[in-house]
Structures are given as structure tokens and as C-alpha cells.
Design a protein around this motif. Structure first.
Motif: not given
Lengths: 320, 525
Positions: A173, A180, A183-184, B25-26, B29-33
């Protein structure tokens, strides 16, 4: 006095860390046909083994190797891993935040939850709640962390698909905003942290329950009850502070051990931590990496002990 | 309600709101798979794990060259049936077998845009002589086989080898060619960063590698000279449990044992590859440590007194075969069915031992398979008067003992695919002192030694087959080692997702493995 003790221990550790891997039977360059996961092929000639040995400085006398190792350490150089062909310092420090995050988060959770449940159990020590909690926790304590991990993986990743199958971050990514990224990282850490928390929970529960029961039978607690204080006040305000001492000590002492305990969880979740790295270093007799990881862990255990010393003195002036 | 209780309640409520807000919020904000296709072509996902940088010197293990094999090209490529032209479109071997001239393709480019030439090929063979790779294809009997390599012009290269041999072409052809403009002047190849060290001419180019996370990404190289790639990229990603990851669709291919294969068999969603019996477990005798084993009747008694069908049934769970008496498995093109087998026959074993009794230590690696093999052998051999004491040790300790030769018997696993030159290295070597390379310590057989030399130097395949057949018959009679059982390992995939998988079996890997041609359009050279 204490500083001298710690310095002496550190010197001894340096010697042991250097000597122990070399005393283990086995050799990083001796492989058999079925060693396909090893750094060198079985059909290396004697000259080639000598070339690699010289490359990693293992052809020199032990005293010279130790001096080299020690001088390197003074410059912050921990050497170059035989297996991974990478700088040991970089390897340790790039993996450290992951393990540290996982271990600290699970320690905090298991300590808070375990102590809370332990206190509740102690308060209802003859009741059915205590019995149910106690039985449940004893059963929990027998569950190895990797089994817990596999169950979590099956339920939450395969069946519900709430969490990823492994790793510390989503691969490939492109770097986006820090939120982000965070979060990941949290998303990937939930299951490993949960698995480690569950496997550590009963230890804290049993300790807190035991410690709290001892404290609750003390005179000053009886006085507090007699004064007509509420259960909450007696438990959290009066008893807990005194019952906390062994719990705090355990938190710090278990920090060193948690890195070892994290190995299985790291393997189940392919988490990029230090524990798994140590496992492969031992299996491959990667002396340089072993020295580095052992040294780092010893240093960590020592500093945690020192910290526990200081904190316990603060909490209990009688120890000073 | 007291004021204090009210405050407490508000505080709890506030804390709960904050926690929920942070989680939300988290979550958002997660990135796209990662996507599973790009430009209409699939992106293949495989189980990751750090096996070193995908470069000629970066690979951690000799058995894991899959990544670098996609990035680099050899002069020839091995498909399921043998060598096919690759960077070299044709070649000539001099009648004395000492000179190889390769004619290279035009318009081949390195991944950094530089043109490829015969100079690169000559440089590669000279460079690997000075700086040995962890995986050694060019070493035969402890000698580097290429004595000289020179470019005759931009597309012709001439190699001179140390002797005529039937196995050299495949060995030379399999070496990954490296760019001279990157590696010339390099004095420490292990320290070249992967961005530079991973520049090849192959169909895929290096895009990303993280040793820490064990992830790799290779993208199809648009400037590749050969067949078009049928996938956009290949990604190796970290997964804890491969089976669970395959079930969830996270990865596209897994290797499965027989019990697990049954789960997928008959289900149209999955396809199971046809495996080979090319890897197995062998018993090695140490004739130097225990000279009584020089008597071949004792070794034959081991063969008759070991219930190998039981091993196939209990350990390989039916998906395997009793080890062939001549070592070469029955589904190998060089197999000789005339090499007499040894059925399980305790009476025959007793007869051979003629009331003699023996006690041996048997060395096993501390994995369940080898310990079970040792224990099964212990039970049946006890009935003919052979007592086994099982010693199980971790891999590196076991290796040191193999190296020092301080063992009576040892078990280990190895491959029986690829070129059967292993008959020579295992049984036809001069007397050896170490047992790491698959040979038998203290064993020497004049016939096998000479047949082995002939098979190595014979250039005519038909004549070589005759020699190898003879060797198998002698090996079957002599039992210098006992091949216990071989196993079939299968791969499972979803054909709807990607159906191009191709597998081949070689000597080095213990299993057949998917390889480069899986990701390319059909290619006839």
C-alpha cells in the motif's frame, strides 16, 4: 551499589551471549541435503566454506572475535547476519516497534483485565461468581497462545473476514496519511494482541486474586469496612494499592519473558516481530544475529528489573 | 443521585464516546485492500515469508529461488520435459564435449533499459567463479566446471568446461545471467542493495521487497523479449496459516498433504496438480563407524526387515510409494524396472543375518516424520535381531554429527527428481568422510565408481541410459543406502482464478514446484 551490580551483570551477559551460541553443537555452514531452508547449499566445497567463514570473521581465534564484537558494540555495530545478509542493528530496530507494541498492549490489557477480575473474585471469594471465574481462568491458563491465535484467526479472519490473515501492515500500500497507516497497523495487531492477552490473562487474575485475598483479611481493611465505607471504596481505594505490589513486579518481570512468549503468536499471525527472528537465528546458528538479539533482550530484562526495583520502592517505602 | 455519581456517569459516557469515535475514525481510515487484478490480468498472491532479497546472492536458502528465477533468465530454461532455448536461441557442443557455443537472442534488454549482450554472459560465468553463490549449480566434484568464458561477438559466447559431460548443458543453462554493468568491480556481492542486485532480463521485474514483513512484489516487465506475461504481477504476502489463507482466498496456491487433498478432491471449484514421487526419506549406513555394515547381506537384511509399505500407509497416508531399489523413482524417465525390489520378508531377513544380532544408533532429525520412521523400523527390525536406539536431534546438531561421521545409521529426506547424477554422487564417489551431500561414509564400490564416471562423461543419452540402468541394478543388489519411501505432494488452486500453473520436479527441491513458465503464454522456444 546497584549500578555496579547491573554493570557486572551486563559484562557477564556480554560474555555469555558471545560464548553460548558458539558452544551450541552445530555450525552455520554445515548443511545436509534436506536443509533447503538454510543459507548455504550442502554441496559447498571446503574452500567455499572457508571463504564464507573468513567473510564473517569466524576463522579468527575466539579472543580476537570477542574483541572485534566488543569494539563493534562500542561503535553501535552489531554485525551482519549470516543468514539474512542484513545489518543486525537494522533488523532488531526495525522489528522492535512491532513486538514492543504487541507485547505492551497485551500486557496492559491482560494486567488491567486480569487484576480487575481477580479483585472481583477476591471480593466474592465464597460466592458462585468467584468459583465460575476461577474455574474459567484455570482452564484458560492451559490454553497455549498459538491455539488461541488459530481459533481467533479462523473465526475473525476466515469466517467473519473482519481482520487480515497475517502480517503487520497491508502489503504494497503506497504510504498515505499517518492516520491511515496507524489504522492499518492497529487493524493487523488486534488479533495477535488479543491472543497474547488471553494467554496472559489468567496469570494476572490468579496473582491479583491471591494478593487481594491476603490484603482483604488485614486489620486495616476490617477497619475500613467498620467505618462503613462502600465496597468500591474499600476495594479500589484501600486494598488495591497494597495488593498491587506483586502485580507491578510481575508486569515488569514478565516483560522480558513476553518476547519469548510472543514467538508462537508471531508465527501464527506472521507478525514481523523479534520473537520469530530469534527462533530462526537459533535454528540456523546465526551467531551474529543471536548475539544481537540475546544482548538486546538481556538489556531489556535488566532495565525492566531496575525499573521494577525503583517502582516498588516508591510504592512501598518499607523496601527502601 | 449525588453530584459525584453524576460526574462519574458523565465521565464514563464521555470516555465511551471517545473510544467509539477513535475506533470509527481508524475504521474509516483503513487503506483499501490490495486488488486481485490489474489491467484485466490477475495479480497472483502467494504465501510470503523472508527468504532473502530476490537477487543472485541475496537468497537465504538454496531451495527458494522462485523469486529470483522470475527476475533473471538463464541461457536455457527447464520445462517439465527438459531444456528449452531461452536467452540462447541455439547452441553447439564440440565433439569432444569441452566447448559450448551459445547463440543469443537479439534485442534483449535489462530491466534498467541497458542492452544485454554476450559480454554479460561471459562476465557471469567468470564472476561466479570468484564469488561463489550460496546455491552452487556449477560445482561438480568440488570443481567449478566452467574453465573459461568469452564473448565472440555481441550475440555469441563460448564456454570451455573441465571435461565432457552429459549433465553440464542443463547446469550451464540454469545459471541466472547477471548484468556486467552492475556487478563489474563489486568486491562484496552480499552487500549490493536489492534495487541494483535484482536487475535481470526476466519476465518480471523487482518492484518491492521487505525482509521484515516477508513481502515481495514482482511486476510483469513490459520490455521482456519473450512470451507475454499472463499475469500483471506476483505478490508474496505474509500469512500465518497457509490453509486458512487459501480457504479465505488470500493466497492462490497451496501445497497439501494427502489428508487435506481429500477435502478439495471432487470439488469443481478446486484443481489438484498431479504430483511426482520425487522426494523421500532414506536410511544411510555409516560403514566407517560400523565396519560390520560392509557385509552387504546385513544391509539387505535391513531392506527385507523394514516394513516400508507400512510407512507409505501410515506416514505418507497412502500418497506415496515404497522407495525404489535402484533409488530412481518409478515415474522418473531414467527408472529401471529391472532393479530387483525388496519386499517386506522377515524370514528372508533372518536367513541373511544367520542368527547374528546387532545394535545400532539411528540418527533422526527432531521432526515427527523422521522419529516415526525410526520407531517403525525399530519395531520390525527387533524381530530379526537388530536393536535400534533412536537419537533425535535438531537439524544443525544432526548436521555436525553427519559431518564428523560419528553415527551408525542416519535418516534424512532428499529429492530424487531432476538428473539422476545423484546415483554417482551418492554411491559412485570415492571413499568419503562426510555424509552431508547424500553419500555413504566408508562405502566404495569399484563398479559403481567406474559406471558413475562413465555416466558423467557420456554425451549420448541412449548410451547413458544403459549405464544408469546398470548402476540401478548394482545399487539394488548392494543397498549402499535404503530408500524407505517417497511421497507425493500436491498443489491446490482455483482454476477460475488462475489456471496457468505449471509444476516441475528437480533434485534440489524436495517437492515439485511451480515455476516461471506458469506466468507466461505458451512458449515453444
Amino acid at each position: 551499589m546497584h549500578i555496579a551490580e547491573y554493570a557486572l551483570t551486563l559484562c557477564l551477559i556480554l560474555l555469555v551471549n558471545f560464548g553460548l551460541p558458539r558452544m551450541m553443537p552445530g555450525d552455520p555452514f554445515l548443511n545436509a541435503e534436506d536443509d533447503l531452508d538454510q543459507p548455504f547449499a550442502a554441496n559447498l566445497t571446503t574452500e567455499q566454506v572457508a571463504y564464507f567463514r573468513a567473510y564473517y570473521g569466524l576463522d579468527k581465534p575466539l579472543s580476537q572475535q570477542f574483541i572485534g564484537y566488543f569494539c563493534g558494540l562500542l561503535h553501535g555495530d552489531m554485525g551482519y547476519s549470516i543468514q539474512f545478509k542484513e545489518s543486525v542493528r537494522n533488523m532488531i530496530f526495525s522489528r522492535l516497534p512491532w513486538t514492543l507494541f504487541m507485547v505492551l498492549a497485551s500486557l496492559l490489557l491482560s494486567c488491567l483485565l486480569g487484576s480487575w477480575l481477580g479483585c472481583i473474585s477476591a471480593l466474592h471469594r465464597t460466592g458462585s461468581l468467584d468459583k465460575a471465574l476461577y474455574t474459567g481462568m484455570v482452564l484458560f491458563s492451559e490454553l497455549p497462545s498459538f491455539v488461541v491465535g488459530l481459533v481467533l484467526l479462523f473465526v475473525f479472519s476466515v469466517q467473519l473476514r473482519w481482520f487480515p490473515m497475517g502480517g503487520g501492515l497491508s502489503p504494497f500500500v503506497p504510504p498515505g496519511n499517518p492516520l491511515s497507516w496507524l489504522a492499518d497497523a492497529v487493524h493487523h495487531a488486534v488479533l495477535p494482541v488479543l491472543a497474547l492477552t488471553v494467554s496472559r490473562l489468567s496469570g494476572f487474575y490468579l496473582l491479583a486474586r491471591n494478593s487481594m485475598m491476603t490484603v482483604l483479611s488485614k486489620d486495616y481493611v476490617r477497619t475500613a469496612w467498620a467505618k462503613g465505607l462502600g465496597a468500591q471504596r474499600v476495594l479500589w481505594g484501600h486494598a488495591l494499592r497494597n495488593a498491587m505490589l506483586p502485580i507491578i513486579t510481575r508486569v515488569f518481570l514478565s516483560l522480558g519473558g513476553l518476547f519469548g512468549g510472543a514467538v508462537l503468536v508471531e508465527n501464527v499471525f506472521a507478525y514481523p516481530g523479534l520473537g520469530a527472528l530469534m527462533g530462526t537465528a537459533v535454528g540456523n546458528r546465526d551467531y551474529v544475529l543471536l548475539q544481537g538479539v540475546f544482548l538486546f533482550m538481556s538489556f531489556l530484562v535488566l532495565s525492566m528489573n531496575a525499573l521494577a526495583d525503583v517502582l516498588c520502592r516508591k510504592l512501598d517505602p518499607r523496601l527502601a | 443521585m449525588s453530584q459525584q455519581t453524576k460526574y462519574k456517569r458523565t465521565a464514563w459516557l464521555l470516555a465511551s464516546v471517545v473510544i467509539v469515535a477513535v475506533i470509527a475514525l481508524l475504521f474509516f481510515s483503513l487503506p483499501k485492500q490490495a486488488s486481485s487484478s490489474s489491467g484485466g490480468l490477475p495479480i497472483i498472491h502467494l504465501a510470503g515469508g523472508n527468504v532473502g532479497a530476490p537477487s543472485p546472492f541475496g537468497s537465504i536458502s538454496p531451495g527458494s529461488s522462485t523469486h529470483s528465477d522470475l527476475i533473471f533468465d538463464g541461457l536455457l530454461e527447464n520445462d517439465e520435459n527438459g531444456v528449452v532455448p531461452w536467452l540462447a536461441k541455439s547452441w553447439e557442443i564440440s565433439p569432444d564435449g569441452l566447448t559450448y557455443v551459445f547463440h543469443l537472442r537479439n534485442r534483449v534488454r535489462w530491466h534498467d533499459g541497458q542492452p544485454f549482450s554476450a559480454q554479460d554472459v561471459a562476465f557471469t560465468f567468470n564472476f561466479f567463479r570468484t564469488y561463489p553463490q550460496p546455491r552452487n549449480e556449477l560445482m561438480v566434484d568440488a570443481h567449478y566446471i566452467v574453465e573459461n568464458a568469452e564473448a565472440l561477438d555481441d550475440t555469441t559466447v563460448r564456454l570451455t568446461v573441465d571435461g565432457a559431460s552429459s549433465i553440464y548443458l542443463a547446469k550451464i543453462g540454469s545459471v541466472n545471467i547477471i548484468p556486467r554493468h552492475i556487478w563489474e568491480g563489486v568486491k562484496d556481492p552480499l552487500k549490493v542493495p536489492p534495487e541494483k542486485a535484482s536487475i535481470g532480463t526476466g519476465p518480471f521485474r523487482f518492484t518491492a521487497f521487505s525482509s521484515q514483513h516477508g513481502t515481495y512484489r514482482l511486476d510483469a516487465f513490459p520490455g521482456f523479449w519473450g512470451p507475454k506475461a499472463v499475469v500483471a504481477a506476483v505478490e508474496w504476502i505474509p500469512v500465518g496459516d497457509q490453509v486458512l489463507a487459501f480457504e479465505s482466498g488470500t493466497i492462490d496456491l497451496i501445497s497439501v498433504g494427502p489428508d487435506l487433498a481429500a477435502r478439495y478432491r471432487g470439488n469443481p471449484e478446486f484443481k489438484i496438480s498431479e504430483g511426482h514421487n520425487h522426494s523421500g526419506c532414506r536410511l544411510v549406513f555409516n560403514l566407517r563407524q560400523r565396519p560390520e555394515l560392509k557385509d552387504k547381506t546385513i544391509r539387505q537384511a535391513f531392506a527385507y526387515g523394514t516394513n516400508r509399505e507400512e510407512m507409505v500407509e501410515k506416514l505418507a497416508r497412502g500418497a506415496g510409494a515404497v522407495g525404489s531399489a535402484g533409488s530412481i523413482p518409478a515415474d522418473h524417465p531414467f527408472y529401471n524396472p529391472k532393479a530387483a525390489p525388496y519386499p517386506f520378508d522377515l524370514d528372508k531377513a533372518r536367513q541373511l543375518l544367520a542368527e547374528r544380532t546387532f545394535t545400532f544408533d539411528i540418527l533422526a532429525r527432531n521432526n515427527m516424520d523422521e522419529i516415526k520412521v525410526a520407531e517403525l523400523m525399530k519395531i520390525t527390525l527387533a524381530k530379526i535381531g537388530i536393536t535400534l536406539n533412536v537419537r533425535s536431534l535438531d537439524g544443525k546438531t544432526r548436521n555436525q554429527i553427519l559431518h564428523t561421521g560419528k553415527y551408525d545409521l542416519a535418516l534424512y529426506k532428499s529429492g530424487f527428481g531432476g538428473d539422476p547424477d545423484y546415483l554417482r554422487t551418492s554411491y559412485g564417489a570415492p571413499k568419503t568422510e562426510k555424509g552431508l551431500g547424500g553419500n555413504t561414509v566408508g562405502y566404495y564400490n569399484d563398479t559403481l565408481y567406474h559406471l558413475g564416471r562413465q555416466s558423467l562423461r557420456e554425451l549420448d543419452t541412449a548410451k547413458r541410459r544403459v549405464i544408469l540402468n546398470q548402476m540401478q541394478e548394482v545399487v539394488a543388489e548392494e543397498v549402499p543406502q535404503l530408500i524407505l519411501y517417497t511421497i507425493i505432494e500436491n498443489y491446490v488452486y482455483r482454476p477460475a482464478r488462475f489456471n496457468g500453473w505449471r509444476f516441475r520436479s528437480d533434485r534440489l527441491r524436495n517437492t515439485s514446484d511451480m515455476y516461471k513458465l506458469s506466468f507466461l503464454e505458451d512458449w515453444k522456444g
